[in-house]
Design a protein around this motif. Sequence first.
Motif, PDB file in Angstrom:
ATOM      1  N   UNK A 251      56.855  53.881  37.548  1.00  0.00           N
ATOM      2  CA  UNK A 251      55.409  53.515  37.222  1.00  0.00           C
ATOM      3  C   UNK A 251      54.913  54.264  36.097  1.00  0.00           C
ATOM      4  N   UNK A 252      53.714  53.943  35.768  1.00  0.00           N
ATOM      5  CA  UNK A 252      53.301  54.589  34.431  1.00  0.00           C
ATOM      6  C   UNK A 252      53.034  55.844  34.531  1.00  0.00           C
ATOM      7  N   UNK A 267      52.716  62.612  37.430  1.00  0.00           N
ATOM      8  CA  UNK A 267      51.801  61.778  38.158  1.00  0.00           C
ATOM      9  C   UNK A 267      52.044  60.508  37.956  1.00  0.00           C
ATOM     10  N   UNK A 268      52.225  59.598  38.964  1.00  0.00           N
ATOM     11  CA  UNK A 268      52.525  57.812  38.691  1.00  0.00           C
ATOM     12  C   UNK A 268      51.364  57.319  39.015  1.00  0.00           C
ATOM     13  N   UNK A 269      50.730  56.906  38.016  1.00  0.00           N
ATOM     14  CA  UNK A 269      49.237  56.496  38.119  1.00  0.00           C
ATOM     15  C   UNK A 269      49.098  55.101  38.400  1.00  0.00           C
ATOM     16  N   UNK A 270      49.937  54.316  38.163  1.00  0.00           N
ATOM     17  CA  UNK A 270      49.788  52.854  38.416  1.00  0.00           C
ATOM     18  C   UNK A 270      51.143  52.040  38.753  1.00  0.00           C
ATOM     19  N   UNK A 271      51.323  50.695  39.073  1.00  0.00           N
ATOM     20  CA  UNK A 271      52.325  49.940  39.135  1.00  0.00           C
ATOM     21  C   UNK A 271      52.858  49.897  40.571  1.00  0.00           C
ATOM     22  N   UNK A 272      51.863  50.300  41.697  1.00  0.00           N
ATOM     23  CA  UNK A 272      52.300  50.290  42.770  1.00  0.00           C
ATOM     24  C   UNK A 272      53.238  49.438  43.580  1.00  0.00           C
ATOM     25  N   UNK A 273      52.636  47.919  43.228  1.00  0.00           N
ATOM     26  CA  UNK A 273      53.409  46.950  43.665  1.00  0.00           C
ATOM     27  C   UNK A 273      54.857  47.048  43.163  1.00  0.00           C
ATOM     28  N   UNK A 274      55.016  47.483  42.130  1.00  0.00           N
ATOM     29  CA  UNK A 274      56.386  47.057  41.662  1.00  0.00           C
ATOM     30  C   UNK A 274      57.650  47.935  42.267  1.00  0.00           C
ATOM     31  N   UNK A 275      57.288  48.864  42.958  1.00  0.00           N
ATOM     32  CA  UNK A 275      58.311  49.695  43.575  1.00  0.00           C
ATOM     33  C   UNK A 275      58.830  49.065  45.015  1.00  0.00           C
ATOM     34  N   UNK A 276      58.209  47.907  45.390  1.00  0.00           N
ATOM     35  CA  UNK A 276      58.707  47.386  46.728  1.00  0.00           C
ATOM     36  C   UNK A 276      60.128  46.748  46.467  1.00  0.00           C
ATOM     37  N   UNK A 277      60.705  46.479  45.388  1.00  0.00           N
ATOM     38  CA  UNK A 277      61.655  45.741  45.266  1.00  0.00           C
ATOM     39  C   UNK A 277      62.713  46.539  44.725  1.00  0.00           C
ATOM     40  N   UNK A 278      62.217  47.929  44.564  1.00  0.00           N
ATOM     41  CA  UNK A 278      63.390  48.911  44.004  1.00  0.00           C
ATOM     42  C   UNK A 278      64.188  49.562  45.229  1.00  0.00           C
ATOM     43  N   UNK A 279      65.548  49.853  44.961  1.00  0.00           N
ATOM     44  CA  UNK A 279      66.256  50.336  46.269  1.00  0.00           C
ATOM     45  C   UNK A 279      65.974  51.920  46.378  1.00  0.00           C
ATOM     46  N   UNK A 280      66.020  52.174  47.480  1.00  0.00           N
ATOM     47  CA  UNK A 280      66.100  53.457  48.167  1.00  0.00           C
ATOM     48  C   UNK A 280      64.474  54.196  47.885  1.00  0.00           C
ATOM     49  N   UNK A 281      63.689  53.200  47.862  1.00  0.00           N
ATOM     50  CA  UNK A 281      62.122  53.635  47.892  1.00  0.00           C
ATOM     51  C   UNK A 281      61.322  52.940  48.749  1.00  0.00           C
TER      52      UNK A 281
END
Length: 336
Positions: A251-252, A267-281
């Motif tokens: 994330x940014x 601090x990871x400030x945005x891009x919340x939706x993109x993590x759903x496709x990442x492994x182990x998160x």
Amino acid sequence: MKTIICYIFSLFLLITCFNVSYASDGDLYATGRYSGLPLPSALGPESIAFDCHGEGPYVGVSDGRIFRWHAGNWSEFAIPTANRNRALCDGTTDPNLEAICGRPLGVKFNPATCDLYIADAYFGLLMVGPNGGVARLIANSAEGVPFRLTNALDIDEQSGIVYFTDSSMIFQRRQYLLSFNTRERTGRLLKYDPNINLVTVMAWGLAFPNGVALSRDKSFLLVAEGGTQRIIKFQLNQAYPTPQLFRQLIRAPDNIKRNQEGHFWIALNSGRTFTSTLPNISQDPIGMKLDQNGNILQYLNGYGSDLLNSVSEVEEHQGNFYLGSAIKPFVGILRA
């Protein structure tokens, strides 16, 4: 609660939508770990500081002032200039007034002197003494080039040197999205040496440099480069250090804070939706703790709550995580 999130990048005419399942704010409170300190007026406690006695927090807000939390209440601690128009500025949340009223971003006390240094997006690098009041201008340009978006800072308490970022030479804070959309690289990393009263440029051509943190052994600096979603490292044994990749992020990034163990909270400030496709998160990472080699030690979970959809800083203090935000009307607190 299912929400459709759309990202719009106007200059590229790109619209991307995602279906995201978010927890309610009640779910966050139900964890028993969350509380908040609502601001009396204004919003956007971007950065958090504790003074040399461990008291606070102190935060800068949208109307240009620095607030101090003491005895269960907020009070005004500092203002950026003596001629600030209180009738116009106090309590404002209008970005178009920032150039008049000020907009403090990075804040930190020098533990050796108890002076508070302030990176004001419009007025430059400021400093106010331990008792607060009107801040003093330290610098608003470097090597003949005015600051355009003074952003974050860290301090070497032994030498007194202040390291700070100027995120863009083109766009001001209220236009910051244009810096991302145009992918411009005019940001700078700078340092102020109070011993000789001189500001010098350490690095140029950065893509929206944001947070900055000095390592515990003072051998290197980390800088959050928002435009590339990465953390870059600068070795301080070089006069003009070359940036090295320290960690690519999911994330940014916004601000970076070093804790007592010498680890770094990003601090990871945005891009919340993109993590759903990442492994182990499987969680909702709003902060990431890295060791001095860039290894991930811990994620801080935001539980999908709207209360934590804009986290600009994670400050670890006395067993709690104090959470800054560029847009919220409160300081969030998560118990460790």
